[in-house]
Structure formats: structure tokens, C-alpha cells
Design a protein around this motif. Sequence first.
Motif, short mmCIF file in Angstrom:
data_model
loop_
_atom_site.label_atom_id
_atom_site.label_comp_id
_atom_site.label_asym_id
_atom_site.label_seq_id
_atom_site.Cartn_x
_atom_site.Cartn_y
_atom_site.Cartn_z
N GLN A 98 48.18 42.50 33.74
CA GLN A 98 48.03 43.54 32.72
C GLN A 98 47.74 44.90 33.37
N HIS B 152 46.23 36.95 34.73
CA HIS B 152 46.69 37.70 33.57
C HIS B 152 46.10 39.12 33.57
N GLU B 153 44.82 39.22 33.90
CA GLU B 153 44.20 40.55 33.95
C GLU B 153 44.85 41.41 35.03
N ALA C 150 54.82 43.88 27.67
CA ALA C 150 53.63 44.02 26.84
C ALA C 150 53.83 43.44 25.45
N GLN D 176 50.17 47.98 33.03
CA GLN D 176 49.66 49.23 32.47
C GLN D 176 49.87 50.38 33.44
#
Length: 498
Positions: free
Chosen positions: A270, A266-267, A337, A274
Motif C-alpha cells: 500500500q 500488504h502495508e 487500489a 500510494q
Amino acid sequence: MAARRSRSLRTTIVTSVVALFAVVLLLSAGVTTLLLHRALYAQLDADLRASSERVVAAMTMGMGHGPTGMHGGPGRPPGTAAQSLVLVAQPTGDDLEIVASEAVTLDNRVTELSDAQARRLLADADEPGAGEPRTVTPGDGLGPHRVMATRVEADGSDLLVVTGVPVSGVVESTRQAVLIMIPAGLLSLVVAGSGTAWLVRRNLAPLDRVAATARQVSAQPLATGEVALAARVPEADTDPATEVGQVGLALNNLLDTMESALTARHESEQRVRQFVADASHELRTPLSSIRGYAELSRRDPEAVPAGVSHALGRIESESLRMQGLVEDLLLLARLDAGRPLSHDEVDLTLLCLDAVGDARVAGPDHRWELALPEEPVLVRGDEARLRQLVTNLLANARVHTPAGTTVATSVRRGTEGVRLVVADDGPGVPEALQGKVFERFTRGDDSRSRSTGSSGLGLSIVDAVARAHQGSVTLESSPGRTVFTVLLPVDGPSGAAP
């Protein structure tokens, strides 16, 4: 051949234990019956020998061989047999002459044996090896008897004395033992089955809790988003000294590893999202500048070489194409997001009418059909995103089908929601691409494409917008028939910003 029906571990253990217990019980009952039968026959043979010895002793003491002499006093056979048999025969040449043959009951009633009974008894008892007890059936109302023949001298004569006792007592005792063991065995099976089921259920209860934890985790959505695996096997069920505890401990370790991996995934997602959002946002300004300067250069009143003018035109067109790609990436990043969508009332019939009208202008070599209900179909959602969804579906049909293809668009309201269908009679989506057609940067093969191809983000945006509205989009395709179906809830996306 029908598939073998699987059984639970609990059922398998209980069935196996009860079956094993039944086999052991059956063997024990068989061995017990056999040993009892042999013991009773041994006791009967002992009584028969004692009876024969008393009869022989009475005859050798000169008490005669009549009813009183053979059975009265000490000559009476021991035991509780219903009756006893005594036969005395005297050899005469090569034959035996029957001197006396009697059957005596417990109450000392004496009955003389018939000639046929005596002859049969004498014939069987006088066979070679007849000195040992053997079973003989005299017949004529007399059942099997255990008999023994003895040679004796009395009153100067050589006599053959045959003594017998009935075996009915042994048979009855064995039968009663079997009748007792059958219900006792069935009761034991019931008790063993019930006790085993209770013990198995009690001892497998921790395994049920482990399975409940696994089911709870499997019900969580793990494909996307931030995942928190809070469910764990209770500490009481993770004792490594037990087999079930080892399973529970291994499951907890697996869940810890999964949670770490999902958190890292997940990180990473992300960070990628981003980056895509930031890069797309930063690229918008220089792309606009490039496009603006190219357009400005082409409008300069001073004459420029034809090659330069062509290059400026290409710069302007490619910057416009790249700007569209950046806008699509930025939209996908925002949808990923979870940016809230508008929650306005949207007339889907009017939106499709405008989109099909624009598609006719962009693709005049296609046949465009539109089927709308008489009443407006209203949904709750983001009008700009829904318009882009319809536009992308129509553009996909226009770009990836040959000229003359019929593209039909329809909208209708059903019990499950609003259904938007875009269908064409083109060559169809290749089967290899149908499973990943909504993935990003998936492009059709050259045989389906009419132009240089697209960015591969159009259908990804359709899927993202549909899911953002808590809807779905599906594809059904075969040569000559391709159908995209969008299902939208009437109430629109829950939790959307007003």
C-alpha cells in the motif's frame, strides 16, 4: 511402472492392527493346538500305561491270558476309548508265537485280531526301544493305535504283552478344537477390526478438524490484497500433551506468523502504491510545464541555433514519452487500489474498429485484419479502459514484430463470455518471457523489438484492466504464431460504480 496408491493414516493403522492381531491369533491358535495335541497324547500314554499294568497284573495273578482273563474286572483298560487291543506272544527260538490277540470294545465285545493285524502289531511293537509308547497302524479296518510292549513271566513262561488304545479320540478332539478356533478367530478379527476402526476414527477426529482448518486457509486468496486469516484450530485440539494437539498448536502458530507477514506485506504494498500514485500525480504538472515551455520556445519567432532547436525538440518528445509513462503508472496504481470502474454499455465491435483504424495509420508497414460478427457485441464496463486495452494489444504487436507482419483482430460472443483475440504471425514471444510477459517493466529482447523498446507497462495495463472487469488475458506463442486472448464477462465488473 504404476505409482503406488497411497492410503490414509486411518486405513494404515486399522490394517496394521488387524494384520498384527491376525498374526498373534494365528500363532496362539497354533501353539494352543500343539499343546493340546501333546497333552492329549500324554493323557493317552498315561491311560495306555495303566491299561498295560492292569493286563500284566491280571496275567501274573494267574488269571490266564484269554479274553476274560485279560479284559474282565481289573484288567479292563481305563478311559473312554472305543476299543483296546491286547496281544500276547511267547518266544519260540528266534521267533515269537502269538498266543492271543483281541480287540475289546466299551460294551465288552471281544473280537480276535486277524493274523496280518497281529503280525504287524507284533513286528512294530517288538522293535528296539519298543518299551515306550509308540503309534502303530494295524490296518485291515483298524486305525492308528498307541501301543506299548511289556515283558512278563506268567505260568512259568516268558511272554511279550502288547497293549494298545486308539488315537482317534486325540485326533477328533484336536479337530474339534481347530473347528472351534477358526470361527472364534474370524469373529475376533471382525470385532478387533471394528473396534480399532472406531477407536482410530474417534482419536483422529481432532486431526480431521486440524486438516479442515488448513483447507479453509488454503482456499483463501493470499496472493494480493488485505488478508485476514481468521480460521484457527479450536483450543480443545491444541493440547501440547498430545501429538495431534502439537500439530494443531504448530498450525495456529504458523497461521499467526503468516497473518503478521501478510499484513506487513500488504502495508508495504500500500505504501509503494500510494507513493507511485502520489509521485505520478505530482509529476504530471511539471512534465506538462516542461513540454509546454519546450513547445513555446520552438515557436518563438526569433531565430535560434539549430542545436538548440534540436535539443528543444528532444526535450519535448522525451517529456511527452515520460508523461505517457507517468499516466500508465498512475492508471496501474488506481487499478491496484481498486478504484471503481464505469459500468456503461460498450460496443466492443465499434471500439475494435476504431482501434484497428488507428493502428493502420500508426503502422502502415503491417497488414491489419479485422473479423467482426454481423451483430454488435455489447459488454458492460469502462469504455476508456477497454479502449486502452485493445490499443495496447495492437501497439504491442506493431512494436515487437517486423514489417510485413499480419495482425488479425477478432471479436465473438461465446457461452463463457466475450472473447477478444489479437494474433500475429511474427517471430513469437521468447519462451523465457512467456511466464512473466504481463509483469510490469517486462520488455522483449532485442531480436523481437524493432525500436528502442517500450516502458514495459503496456501488457501490464492489459492484464490489470481485464482483471478489473473480472476477466482474464492469456498468451499462446510459438515462432510464427502469437495469440493474445481476452475473455470478458458480458455483465462487466461486479460492484462497479454506476
